[in-house]
Design a protein around this motif. Structure first.
Motif, PDB file in Angstrom:
ATOM      1  N   PHE A 134       0.847  -1.190   0.000  1.00  0.00           N
ATOM      2  CA  PHE A 134       0.000   0.000   0.000  1.00  0.00           C
ATOM      3  C   PHE A 134       0.886   1.244   0.000  1.00  0.00           C
ATOM      4  O   PHE A 134       2.028   1.205   0.458  1.00  0.00           O
ATOM      5  CB  PHE A 134      -0.906   0.030   1.233  1.00  0.00           C
ATOM      6  CG  PHE A 134      -1.710  -1.228   1.417  1.00  0.00           C
ATOM      7  CD1 PHE A 134      -2.527  -1.701   0.403  1.00  0.00           C
ATOM      8  CD2 PHE A 134      -1.634  -1.936   2.607  1.00  0.00           C
ATOM      9  CE1 PHE A 134      -3.266  -2.866   0.576  1.00  0.00           C
ATOM     10  CE2 PHE A 134      -2.362  -3.092   2.780  1.00  0.00           C
ATOM     11  CZ  PHE A 134      -3.179  -3.561   1.767  1.00  0.00           C
ATOM     12  N   VAL A 135       0.346   2.368  -0.478  1.00  0.00           N
ATOM     13  CA  VAL A 135       1.086   3.621  -0.396  1.00  0.00           C
ATOM     14  C   VAL A 135       1.304   3.934   1.083  1.00  0.00           C
ATOM     15  O   VAL A 135       0.379   3.849   1.898  1.00  0.00           O
ATOM     16  CB  VAL A 135       0.327   4.765  -1.104  1.00  0.00           C
ATOM     17  CG1 VAL A 135       1.081   6.081  -0.953  1.00  0.00           C
ATOM     18  CG2 VAL A 135       0.116   4.435  -2.580  1.00  0.00           C
ATOM     19  N   HIS A 136       2.534   4.275   1.429  1.00  0.00           N
ATOM     20  CA  HIS A 136       2.899   4.542   2.821  1.00  0.00           C
ATOM     21  C   HIS A 136       2.112   5.730   3.370  1.00  0.00           C
ATOM     22  O   HIS A 136       1.896   6.719   2.668  1.00  0.00           O
ATOM     23  CB  HIS A 136       4.401   4.832   2.910  1.00  0.00           C
ATOM     24  CG  HIS A 136       4.934   4.809   4.286  1.00  0.00           C
ATOM     25  ND1 HIS A 136       4.745   5.860   5.161  1.00  0.00           N
ATOM     26  CD2 HIS A 136       5.636   3.867   4.953  1.00  0.00           C
ATOM     27  CE1 HIS A 136       5.329   5.561   6.310  1.00  0.00           C
ATOM     28  NE2 HIS A 136       5.871   4.363   6.219  1.00  0.00           N
ATOM     29  N   GLY A 137       1.692   5.618   4.622  1.00  0.00           N
ATOM     30  CA  GLY A 137       0.939   6.695   5.257  1.00  0.00           C
ATOM     31  C   GLY A 137       1.684   8.010   5.279  1.00  0.00           C
ATOM     32  O   GLY A 137       1.070   9.081   5.220  1.00  0.00           O
ATOM     33  N   GLY A 138       3.006   7.967   5.352  1.00  0.00           N
ATOM     34  CA  GLY A 138       3.787   9.196   5.324  1.00  0.00           C
ATOM     35  C   GLY A 138       3.664   9.925   4.001  1.00  0.00           C
ATOM     36  O   GLY A 138       3.709  11.158   3.952  1.00  0.00           O
ATOM     37  N   VAL A 139       3.499   9.188   2.925  1.00  0.00           N
ATOM     38  CA  VAL A 139       3.312   9.802   1.604  1.00  0.00           C
ATOM     39  C   VAL A 139       1.952  10.497   1.564  1.00  0.00           C
ATOM     40  O   VAL A 139       1.830  11.626   1.061  1.00  0.00           O
ATOM     41  CB  VAL A 139       3.446   8.754   0.482  1.00  0.00           C
ATOM     42  CG1 VAL A 139       3.161   9.366  -0.877  1.00  0.00           C
ATOM     43  CG2 VAL A 139       4.832   8.116   0.508  1.00  0.00           C
ATOM     44  N   LEU A 140       0.925   9.845   2.104  1.00  0.00           N
ATOM     45  CA  LEU A 140      -0.388  10.477   2.169  1.00  0.00           C
ATOM     46  C   LEU A 140      -0.337  11.728   3.044  1.00  0.00           C
ATOM     47  O   LEU A 140      -0.928  12.759   2.692  1.00  0.00           O
ATOM     48  CB  LEU A 140      -1.445   9.497   2.691  1.00  0.00           C
ATOM     49  CG  LEU A 140      -2.074   8.591   1.642  1.00  0.00           C
ATOM     50  CD1 LEU A 140      -1.124   7.534   1.141  1.00  0.00           C
ATOM     51  CD2 LEU A 140      -3.330   7.957   2.177  1.00  0.00           C
ATOM     52  N   SER A 141       0.389  11.660   4.160  1.00  0.00           N
ATOM     53  CA  SER A 141       0.520  12.829   5.034  1.00  0.00           C
ATOM     54  C   SER A 141       1.227  13.973   4.330  1.00  0.00           C
ATOM     55  O   SER A 141       0.824  15.131   4.456  1.00  0.00           O
ATOM     56  CB  SER A 141       1.288  12.463   6.304  1.00  0.00           C
ATOM     57  OG  SER A 141       0.499  11.652   7.133  1.00  0.00           O
ATOM     58  N   TYR A 142       2.293  13.660   3.590  1.00  0.00           N
ATOM     59  CA  TYR A 142       2.987  14.696   2.818  1.00  0.00           C
ATOM     60  C   TYR A 142       1.996  15.376   1.865  1.00  0.00           C
ATOM     61  O   TYR A 142       1.933  16.609   1.779  1.00  0.00           O
ATOM     62  CB  TYR A 142       4.151  14.111   2.006  1.00  0.00           C
ATOM     63  CG  TYR A 142       4.427  14.933   0.770  1.00  0.00           C
ATOM     64  CD1 TYR A 142       5.147  16.116   0.856  1.00  0.00           C
ATOM     65  CD2 TYR A 142       3.880  14.576  -0.466  1.00  0.00           C
ATOM     66  CE1 TYR A 142       5.345  16.915  -0.268  1.00  0.00           C
ATOM     67  CE2 TYR A 142       4.066  15.370  -1.581  1.00  0.00           C
ATOM     68  CZ  TYR A 142       4.796  16.532  -1.481  1.00  0.00           C
ATOM     69  OH  TYR A 142       4.963  17.328  -2.587  1.00  0.00           O
TER      70      TYR A 142
END
Length: 143
Positions: free
Chosen positions: A52-60
């Motif tokens: 899955f796309v990393h949560g940190g990428v979504l946060s960015y």
């Protein structure tokens, strides 16, 4: 139409001045009237161990889209004061799209919200997270 293109070009220049955004390959696809859309192509380096796309990428993406939306409403001198994010489902797809808009502009603070959508190969969007943030207007009290 020309004003919209001019605003988008300005926003794209600001994004291109952010080394981290350049590293991720982020692009601004809409900017103006208190709203912004930031997109990023998903690649293996942006995934976590389960694919899955990393949560940190979504946060960015949420952080940057929220700030761009605020900047579209009150000008370029803005900084994130804080934001929250709720992950609704695992992020899978070809493109991450962060669509943000101003909820309430203020003189020193701007409240914004952001939908984080995964877009599949057919162009179908799936909501995977939502964020809300407070953006500080630089130069105001507390900035």
């Amino acid at each position: 139409m020309e004003a919209n293109a001019s605003r988008l070009a300005l926003g794209q220049r600001v994004l291109e001045a952010q080394p981290f955004s350049v590293l991720l390959g982020a692009r601004l696809t809409a900017f103006g009237d208190g709203a912004a859309v930031l997109e990023l192509d998903v690649r293996d380096e942006l995934r976590q161990q389960n694919g899955f796309v990393h949560g940190g990428v979504l946060s960015y993406a949420a952080d940057n889209a929220l700030t761009f939306a605020a900047g579209a409403a009150v000008g370029p001198s803005v900084l994130t004061a804080g934001f929250t994010i709720d992950y609704l489902r695992p992020a899978r797809g070809e493109v991450l799209r962060a669509r943000a808009e101003v909820v309430r502009p203020g003189r020193t603070r701007v409240v914004c919200r952001c939908d984080l959508l995964m877009v599949d190969a057919e162009g179908v969007e799936t909501l995977c997270a939502v964020a809300q943030g407070t953006i500080a207007v630089a130069g105001g009290p507390g900035s």
